[in-house]
Write a protein that holds these residues in place. Sequence first.
Motif, PDB file in Angstrom:
ATOM      1  N   SER A  47       0.647  -1.177  -0.244  1.00 53.66           N
ATOM      2  CA  SER A  47       0.242  -0.233   0.421  1.00 53.66           C
ATOM      3  C   SER A  47       0.588   0.794  -0.210  1.00 53.66           C
ATOM      4  O   SER A  47       0.928   2.413  -0.837  1.00 53.66           O
ATOM      5  N   LEU A  48       1.889   1.551   1.429  1.00 55.70           N
ATOM      6  CA  LEU A  48       3.387   2.344   0.390  1.00 55.70           C
ATOM      7  C   LEU A  48       3.202   2.565  -0.598  1.00 55.70           C
ATOM      8  O   LEU A  48       3.543   3.801  -0.717  1.00 55.70           O
ATOM      9  N   ALA A  50       2.356   1.846  -3.253  1.00 54.98           N
ATOM     10  CA  ALA A  50       1.504   2.053  -4.206  1.00 54.98           C
ATOM     11  C   ALA A  50       0.880   3.012  -4.360  1.00 54.98           C
ATOM     12  O   ALA A  50       0.882   4.500  -5.372  1.00 54.98           O
ATOM     13  N   GLN A  51       1.026   4.508  -2.846  1.00 51.78           N
ATOM     14  CA  GLN A  51       1.121   5.137  -2.915  1.00 51.78           C
ATOM     15  C   GLN A  51       2.788   5.946  -3.106  1.00 51.78           C
ATOM     16  O   GLN A  51       2.409   7.945  -2.645  1.00 51.78           O
ATOM     17  N   GLY A  52       3.354   5.862  -3.587  1.00 55.00           N
ATOM     18  CA  GLY A  52       4.713   6.558  -4.224  1.00 55.00           C
ATOM     19  C   GLY A  52       5.808   6.872  -2.428  1.00 55.00           C
ATOM     20  O   GLY A  52       6.705   7.388  -2.752  1.00 55.00           O
ATOM     21  N   LYS A  53       5.568   5.884  -1.599  1.00 55.03           N
ATOM     22  CA  LYS A  53       5.982   6.290  -0.733  1.00 55.03           C
ATOM     23  C   LYS A  53       7.915   5.721  -0.394  1.00 55.03           C
ATOM     24  O   LYS A  53       7.120   4.180  -0.353  1.00 55.03           O
ATOM     25  N   SER A  67      -2.800   7.300   9.682  1.00 58.37           N
ATOM     26  CA  SER A  67      -2.920   6.951   8.358  1.00 58.37           C
ATOM     27  C   SER A  67      -3.467   5.081   8.244  1.00 58.37           C
ATOM     28  O   SER A  67      -3.827   4.658   8.219  1.00 58.37           O
ATOM     29  N   ASP A  90      -8.404  -2.507   2.475  1.00 58.75           N
ATOM     30  CA  ASP A  90      -9.654  -0.924   2.269  1.00 58.75           C
ATOM     31  C   ASP A  90      -9.944  -1.199   0.913  1.00 58.75           C
ATOM     32  O   ASP A  90     -10.349  -0.608   0.208  1.00 58.75           O
TER      33      ASP A  90
END
Length: 232
Positions: A47-48, A50-53, A67, A90
């Motif tokens: 997930s992280l 995928a958010q580019g983090k 979060s 999610d």
Amino acid sequence: MAEQSLAIVTIDGPGGVGKSTIARILAERLAFTYLDTGAMYRAIAYSLAAQGKNVQDLSEDATLVHSLQALELDLLPPLPGEEHSRVRLDGAVLGVELRSEEMGRQASAVSALAPVRRVLTSMQQAIGASGNIVAEGRDTGTVVFPQAAWKFFLDATPEERAKRRIRQLRAHGKEVDEAALLENLIARDQADRNRTIAPLRPADDARLVDTTHVGIAELVELMLAHIQAHPL
Ligand code: DC
């Protein structure tokens, strides 16, 4: 007074040792729920990413706990014929996406962050609160379920673990770079053993098993015999 033991089996150990296979079989034999904690770390890493983090940004992100706490994360049982739990995160179901070597590496990096461990550990403790769980991971006997009645720490040489993982990947029709896999496995072990929080190590009261020359069926019987010999 010592805390009361709970009907929980913990299986910790390094990557590729066979924890998932063994945990799934034991859970079936004991009619317990299988708790694949590694899948949860992989899902957070996915997930992280995928958010580019990246991990550097995250270690300074003060909003990370909030979060993570807001995430809706459920473990789903493995599909028939599959080894690993899937994760509903999610609303999206993650399965094979979590199983690459790269996702294992990213999960290991993310798992060293205190907020990630805090949130996942409390989710795992909630899942196991009333017992009847077979949990597998790196810190299930030391940190997540210190009061588990039966704790195992499985190990095997890196070469043997690499061989097992290669066999598994080939069985799923995947191509494998053997040298890179062994290198990644050793690097991940080192990171998991040497991190500050909840490092990979046996609990003081864990039964240590070197599985290098032990087959799955024999190991399952050995573990069941240990459980039966130490009733709650
Ligand atoms: O068991 P696995 O390969 O799915 O785990 C992926 C990574 O997640 C592992 O390298 C370290 C982390 N992990 C952890 O820190 N604590 C756990 N209880 C389970 C996994």
